[in-house]
Design an enzyme around this catalytic site. Structure first.
Site, mmCIF file in Angstrom:
data_model
loop_
_atom_site.group_PDB
_atom_site.id
_atom_site.type_symbol
_atom_site.label_atom_id
_atom_site.label_comp_id
_atom_site.label_asym_id
_atom_site.label_seq_id
_atom_site.Cartn_x
_atom_site.Cartn_y
_atom_site.Cartn_z
ATOM 1 N N ASP A 108 0.804 -1.225 0.000
ATOM 2 C CA ASP A 108 0.000 0.000 0.000
ATOM 3 C C ASP A 108 0.832 1.268 0.000
ATOM 4 O OD1 ASP A 108 -2.488 -1.262 -0.099
ATOM 5 O OD2 ASP A 108 -2.431 -1.662 2.051
ATOM 6 N N ASP A 165 -6.070 -4.981 -6.677
ATOM 7 C CA ASP A 165 -5.845 -3.607 -6.218
ATOM 8 C C ASP A 165 -4.389 -3.172 -6.423
ATOM 9 O OD1 ASP A 165 -7.622 -5.314 -4.802
ATOM 10 O OD2 ASP A 165 -7.882 -3.898 -3.181
HETATM 11 N N1 GLY Z 1 -7.228 -1.793 -1.483
HETATM 12 C C1 GLY Z 1 -8.209 -2.088 -0.545
HETATM 13 C C2 GLY Z 1 -9.580 -1.879 -1.023
HETATM 14 O O1 GLY Z 1 -9.846 -1.451 -2.111
HETATM 15 O O2 GLY Z 1 -10.466 -2.131 -0.226
#
Ligand code: GLY
Length: 389
Positions: A108, A165
């Site tokens: 992240d 993601d």
């Molecule tokens: N990257 C985490 C989400 O989209 O919930």
């Protein structure tokens, strides 16, 4: 001549009317949040909130995956209102997130650093901001496996997990490489996108949320969901990440298969929205809505991410597709900025936010019908992108 000038100013105003409304509202709501940030001495980073309550659930500048979106909204506001005060606020909320660039324990780092420092560098071109971006990229690169040919998403004893993601985090690698000419960072990002293109998509261009790899030989162990309805279903936000992520990958590589994948994933969304006039997806495209399960929440963040991606994607495609994608992006933004999906639409709503009806993960396990910092960020990004066309 004078009449023509007046008329073209009128057209200009019409084209920007949307931006002016949403961004003006964002300025007001985020002024309140900026005061909370100052009162908290820099510890308040809104993550999600119940619109019926006054307070956001907050994270800190250096934890979680959402802390960059709060700064990101201020960089978007700065592009609408280029004042000293807007600039001061954007810098003040971005600066405390700098230590996140050294974090190697999560993918992240891409979301956090690019939403804050990435925007700061893009707009101000200050070398100290680029340093943070480059540091973050090297942190993310430590998570790369040349055997799997991906960067690791979640840390798990079970295997090498990659979520769709993670396509969004590649922007950090690509941008750092673009600025420093570090080919290794570029190769890592490109390999990750390439493997994801082959493993995360079904034949209809819908996406699996999670792919588990064997890190010893790089083979796929299984494909499943952690935040969607079912392993075989398509989680709405994940699909939006795929459109946005492959659009970014094409921006930096100009590799046609990445563009084709972004278009394919976008077309999946466009053909699976609730109707041709109802453009806000339910939280999962396959979650049933029937007499036993009468309620399914929407996910306005998925809509906002998709709209913003479509605006950029429209710049890479043929004129007819461009028109279709832009019309869709405008339609989504119009619908998101209507009273149904915004805080101003219901007098009982109290939260200083923009969007309501976001879903965090899988329903009903995680909070739903909430405001999300990333919904607000990508909506304001979409509006700013539309206003610059
Ligand atoms: N990257 C985490 C989400 O989209 O919930």
């Amino acid at each position: 001549m004078a009449i023509r000038l007046v008329f073209s100013s009128f057209l200009f105003l019409c084209a920007n009317v949307l931006a002016i409304d949403v961004m003006r509202y964002a300025s007001v709501q985020y002024s309140t949040l900026y005061s909370e940030f100052v009162d908290s001495e820099g510890k308040f980073y809104p993550s999600y909130g119940n619109p019926l309550e006054l307070d956001w659930k907050s994270t800190t500048a250096t934890s979680g995956w959402t802390s960059g979106f709060f700064p990101g909204v201020f960089w978007n506001i700065l592009q609408y209102n280029a004042s000293q005060e807007s600039l001061k606020r954007a810098i003040a909320v971005t600066t405390p997130t700098a230590p996140f660039a050294n974090v190697t324990g999560t993918h992240d780092v891409g979301f956090v650093i690019m939403s804050g420092f990435g925007n700061a560098y893009r707009l101000l071109k200050l070398p100290e901001y680029l340093n943070v971006v480059v540091t973050g990229a090297h942190s993310l690169a430590t998570r790369y496996s040349p055997i799997v040919r991906c960067t690791r998403s979640w840390n798990s004893a079970q295997g090498f997990l990659v979520i769709i993601d993670n396509m969004m985090n590649l922007e950090l690698l690509f941008e750092a490489s673009n600025q420093t000419k570090d080919q290794t960072l570029y190769n890592i990002a490109r390999q990750h996108a390439n493997r994801t293109m082959h493993e995360h998509f079904r034949d209809d261009n819908s996406t699996y949320h999670v792919v588990e790899y064997d890190e010893k030989d790089g083979s796929v162990i299984r494909k499943y969901t952690a935040q969607g309805y079912a392993d075989w279903s398509t989680w709405a936000r994940g699909q939006s990440w795929s459109v946005h992520g492959f659009t970014i990958a094409y921006r930096y590589t100009k590799y046609q298969p990445f563009l084709d994948k972004a278009i394919g994933a976008a077309n999946y969304v466009l053909t699976h929205l609730p109707s041709s006039t109802d453009l806000i997806p339910y939280w999962d495209y396959d979650a049933p809505r029937n007499s036993t399960l009468p309620y399914q929440p929407r996910d306005t963040s998925a809509a906002a991410i998709f709209a913003s991606a479509l605006v950029e994607l429209s710049g890479y495609v043929t004129p007819d597709l461009r028109d279709r994608f832009l019309a869709a992006a405008k339609g989504v933004v119009d619908q998101l900025s209507s009273p149904k999906y915004m805080i101003y639409g219901d007098k009982q709503y109290k939260l200083p936010a923009l969007l309501v009806n976001g879903t965090i993960g899988s329903y009903p396990k995680n909070p739903y019908d909430v405001s999300l910092s990333y919904g607000d960020y990508y909506l304001t990004q979409a509006v700013i992108r539309l206003s610059k066309l």
